[in-house]
Design a protein around this motif. Structure first.
Motif, PDB file in Angstrom:
ATOM      1  N   ALA A 120       0.737  -1.227   0.078  1.00 37.76           N
ATOM      2  CA  ALA A 120       0.086   0.090   0.057  1.00 37.76           C
ATOM      3  C   ALA A 120       0.930   1.212   0.111  1.00 37.76           C
ATOM      4  O   ALA A 120       2.075   1.072   0.236  1.00 37.76           O
ATOM      5  CB  ALA A 120      -1.003  -0.158   1.197  1.00 37.76           C
ATOM      6  N   LYS A 123      -6.176   4.547  -0.787  1.00 44.68           N
ATOM      7  CA  LYS A 123      -5.929   3.751   0.285  1.00 44.68           C
ATOM      8  C   LYS A 123      -4.451   3.731   0.625  1.00 44.68           C
ATOM      9  O   LYS A 123      -3.329   3.775  -0.030  1.00 44.68           O
ATOM     10  CB  LYS A 123      -5.967   2.183  -0.275  1.00 44.68           C
ATOM     11  CG  LYS A 123      -5.734   1.060   0.775  1.00 44.68           C
ATOM     12  CD  LYS A 123      -5.832  -0.392   0.231  1.00 44.68           C
ATOM     13  CE  LYS A 123      -5.620  -1.350   1.125  1.00 44.68           C
ATOM     14  NZ  LYS A 123      -5.616  -2.762   0.690  1.00 44.68           N
ATOM     15  N   ASN A 138      -1.424   2.953   3.851  1.00 50.00           N
ATOM     16  CA  ASN A 138      -0.887   2.117   4.905  1.00 50.00           C
ATOM     17  C   ASN A 138      -0.241   2.929   5.936  1.00 50.00           C
ATOM     18  O   ASN A 138      -0.284   2.194   7.122  1.00 50.00           O
ATOM     19  CB  ASN A 138       0.146   0.878   4.353  1.00 50.00           C
ATOM     20  CG  ASN A 138       0.375  -0.046   5.305  1.00 50.00           C
ATOM     21  OD1 ASN A 138      -0.426  -0.708   5.735  1.00 50.00           O
ATOM     22  ND2 ASN A 138       1.723   0.013   5.814  1.00 50.00           N
TER      23      ASN A 138
END
Length: 282
Positions: free
Chosen positions: A152, A217, A219
């Protein structure tokens, strides 16, 4: 009994009952002096002078330190402990550093404080690199984020002036960074660039670009110079905290977490974790 007294201008004054052997022991000390006015022997007021006289006269009676001598001895002890700690930090086992270098694939050998920072930081989903300027916070943050990226993207929010430095540091790690800058269309294109997992954005763009950032998205989210969100009512602070609530891993970097007043810390800690301070209200 042997009395040790610290007298300004004289050094360590030694008082003891006459004993030929004790006198010979004192005369054998380096830099010992006889003061004819006070009729006493003295040694320099240094750790070596103190220690040498103490050891030499130990067989000739109990050592008694006057308040001034005791204060000086405690000062010497504190200084010695600081030197020992500094030496231990400098000469720490290379195994710690070598382990971190191998586990995190670092491009350069870290200092001990960096190795410890990385080891501690990777154990938690949130971490603060509260180190002074020049101590290598950026390398530590990158090492931790790389270790747990899992494919990610990573968002780095930093002042515009340090964004080039982030790009250079990431390239040293073999990473591909991209700066989210320019008109909205260009920023959106850079945001969706799958070849560059490290996105770097300056604070001024967070609020107007908040919707697009929230739809992506992430991380990891990293705040450099995190005191930029010290004002809890500012639009940039609200946007950063809102985005942080949906990002699993978070880091902050600053050498001055308290810029003006203690409350400056609150938004930074809230960014890391709502529970890290034990309460979530301001």
């Amino acid at each position: 009994m042997v009395v040790f007294d610290a007298v300004e201008g004289l050094g360590i004054v030694l008082r003891f009952r006459y004993d030929p052997l004790a006198l010979a022991a004192v005369k054998a000390l380096p830099e010992r002096k006889w003061n004819p006015d006070r009729k006493v022997w003295t040694v320099p007021a240094t750790p070596d002078g103190f220690r040498g006289a103490f050891q030499a006269l130990k067989p000739f009676g109990e050592a008694v330190l006057t308040p001034s001598a005791k204060a000086l001895w405690e000062e010497f002890k504190a200084e010695a402990e600081k030197r020992a700690e500094a030496k231990a930090m400098k000469e720490a086992p290379d195994s710690i550093i070598e382990t971190v270098m191998a586990a995190f694939d670092l491009p350069i050998r870290p200092y001990l404080h960096q190795a410890r920072d990385i080891m501690a930081g990777c154990a938690l989903p949130y971490w603060g690199h509260l180190l002074e300027m020049g101590l290598g916070k950026t390398m530590c943050a990158i090492a931790i984020a790389r270790q747990r990226r899992n494919g990610a993207d990573v968002l780095v929010i930093a002042p515009k002036s340090v964004m080039p430095a982030w790009c250079r540091e990431l390239e040293r790690f073999g990473e591909v960074p991209i700066r989210l800058k320019g008109p909205c269309e260009e920023r959106l294109e850079a945001l969706n660039n799958r070849c560059a997992p490290w996105k770097i954005l300056n604070y001024e763009y967070v609020s107007p670009f908040a919707e697009e950032l929230a739809a992506h998205k992430w991380n990891e989210m990293i705040l450099d110079e995190s005191t930029r969100i010290k004002n809890r009512t500012a639009a940039v602070t609200r946007a950063v905290l809102s985005l942080a609530s949906i990002v699993p891993n978070r880091q902050i970097l600053t050498g001055t977490p308290v810029a003006n007043k203690p409350l400056d810390v609150w938004p930074q800690m809230l960014f890391l974790s709502p529970t890290v301070l034990g309460f979530s209200n301001y």
